[in-house]
Design a protein around this motif. Structure first.
Motif, short mmCIF file in Angstrom:
data_model
loop_
_atom_site.label_atom_id
_atom_site.label_comp_id
_atom_site.label_asym_id
_atom_site.label_seq_id
_atom_site.Cartn_x
_atom_site.Cartn_y
_atom_site.Cartn_z
N UNK A 137 3.93 13.15 -9.89
CA UNK A 137 2.83 12.48 -9.21
C UNK A 137 2.68 11.04 -9.65
N UNK A 138 2.81 10.80 -10.94
CA UNK A 138 2.72 9.43 -11.46
C UNK A 138 3.87 8.58 -10.92
N UNK A 139 5.08 9.14 -10.90
CA UNK A 139 6.23 8.38 -10.41
C UNK A 139 6.07 8.02 -8.93
N UNK A 140 5.54 8.97 -8.14
CA UNK A 140 5.34 8.69 -6.72
C UNK A 140 4.29 7.60 -6.52
N UNK A 141 3.19 7.69 -7.27
CA UNK A 141 2.16 6.66 -7.13
C UNK A 141 2.67 5.30 -7.59
N UNK A 142 3.48 5.29 -8.64
CA UNK A 142 4.05 4.02 -9.11
C UNK A 142 5.00 3.44 -8.07
N UNK A 143 5.68 4.31 -7.33
CA UNK A 143 6.54 3.83 -6.24
C UNK A 143 5.69 3.12 -5.18
N UNK A 144 4.52 3.69 -4.89
CA UNK A 144 3.62 3.04 -3.94
C UNK A 144 3.13 1.70 -4.45
N UNK A 145 2.80 1.64 -5.73
CA UNK A 145 2.36 0.38 -6.33
C UNK A 145 3.48 -0.66 -6.27
N UNK A 146 4.71 -0.23 -6.59
CA UNK A 146 5.85 -1.15 -6.54
C UNK A 146 6.08 -1.67 -5.13
N UNK A 147 5.87 -0.80 -4.14
CA UNK A 147 6.07 -1.19 -2.75
C UNK A 147 5.08 -2.27 -2.33
N UNK A 287 2.45 2.23 1.24
CA UNK A 287 2.09 2.31 -0.17
C UNK A 287 0.88 3.22 -0.37
N UNK A 288 -0.10 3.09 0.51
CA UNK A 288 -1.28 3.94 0.40
C UNK A 288 -0.91 5.41 0.54
N UNK A 289 0.00 5.72 1.48
CA UNK A 289 0.43 7.10 1.67
C UNK A 289 1.10 7.64 0.41
N UNK A 290 1.95 6.82 -0.23
CA UNK A 290 2.62 7.24 -1.46
C UNK A 290 1.62 7.49 -2.58
N UNK A 291 0.65 6.59 -2.73
CA UNK A 291 -0.33 6.73 -3.80
C UNK A 291 -1.17 7.99 -3.60
N UNK A 292 -1.64 8.21 -2.39
CA UNK A 292 -2.45 9.40 -2.13
C UNK A 292 -1.64 10.68 -2.33
#
Length: 307
Positions: A137-147, A287-292
């Motif tokens: 979950x953290x890795x996915x949210x970080x991917x959204x942040x990076x995007x 990015x929002x979709x990845x973070x959520x």
């Protein structure tokens, strides 16, 4: 007599996801306020004034309760001093200074690293078990942040340049993560009493920090617009956010609550569009979709064992 259910405030205070979403929204507003403060008030003056205002209010409202619960509080004073210094004063001071010497791209990525620090801190300091789905979950949210930090072009991440502001921001994230982890074992007093003591500690520590600007001659007291900015920062990011975050950690733990921090750059972008007129792009939605999705993974409860 009719039986009444819990009050609206009680139900609100029992919803960690709602509380933590509001926390990140207020912190995102702090990013906008920080930009609006440029030229209106100096960075360390903001830190000093925000905690003087908050601590003054809290002492007026809860000073008697602090006195009544002092026997319990004084046993934890060294740890509370560390928490107030790192989580309140040091994080904010480093954040505002770093924002003047690094790029928004770098800041977005570095803020996204905070949940990793929280997970690591919970594992090292508290020996808290961390499930694989939480890491995912953290890795996915970080991917959204990076995007969102790279404005939809991940190849830009390869061109990052390290500067002093980046180092300050990493240190700021580390400091707040230590504070978030230590929240789990805070003394058994009311949240308002606990926050009152921390805010007073933050105000006291911010005085010598502000003295740095005074000695250097770089201090700037707020203009009329600067006072409005400081007022917002004192009420929402400093007062309500900290209370809501403490409650969120109390309900779901620091490692799960830390994942929500990744919403800050997302909300910051939306607020920038609404308040600063910056354009909205497709990568914001992605990015929002990845973070959520990452938060949903982190919040997923383990299946009960069969047998």
């Amino acid at each position: 007599m009719p039986v009444t259910g819990p009050s609206l405030l009680t139900r609100f205070y029992a919803r960690p996801i709602l509380l933590l979403v509001l926390v990140t929204l207020f912190w995102a507003g702090n990013t906008i306020a920080g930009r609006l403060a440029i030229g209106e008030v100096s960075p360390l003056a903001v830190v000093f004034l925000r905690w003087v205002m908050v601590s003054g209010l809290m002492v007026v409202l809860y000073g008697r309760q602090v006195k009544a619960e002092w026997p319990m509080l004084k046993q934890h004073l060294p740890v509370m001093a560390l928490m107030g210094t790192l989580g309140f004063t040091a994080f904010n001071a480093l954040f505002y200074v770093a924002a003047h010497s690094t790029t928004a791209l770098n800041l977005g990525i570095l803020q996204g690293s905070m949940p990793m620090f929280v997970l690591l801190g919970a594992l090292v300091l508290l020996r808290a078990p961390v499930r694989a789905v939480q890491v995912l979950g953290v890795l996915v949210t970080m991917a959204g942040v990076a995007l969102i930090a790279s404005q939809g072009d991940l190849s830009r991440l390869a061109t990052l340049e390290v500067n002093p502001g980046d180092g300050l921001m990493i240190l700021a994230c580390l400091f707040y993560s230590v504070y978030a982890v230590l929240l789990r074992n805070r003394p058994a007093v009311s949240g308002m009493v606990f926050f009152t003591v921390l805010s007073v500690i933050a105000a006291l520590v911010s005085l010598p920090v502000f003295a740095i600007e005074l000695v250097q001659g770089t201090e700037q007291w707020p203009t009329a617009k600067g006072w409005l900015v400081v007022g917002y920062i004192a009420l929402f990011p400093s007062f309500l956010s900290q209370i809501f975050f403490m409650r969120g950690v109390e309900l779901i733990g620091p490692e799960r609550a830390g994942v929500f921090i990744n919403l800050v750059p997302i909300f910051s972008s939306f607020l920038a569009v609404a308040l600063l007129g910056e354009p909205f792009h497709l990568y914001h939605a992605a990015a929002l979709a990845l973070v959520l999705f990452g938060i949903a993974l982190s919040e997923r409860k383990p299946r009960p064992a069969m047998g």
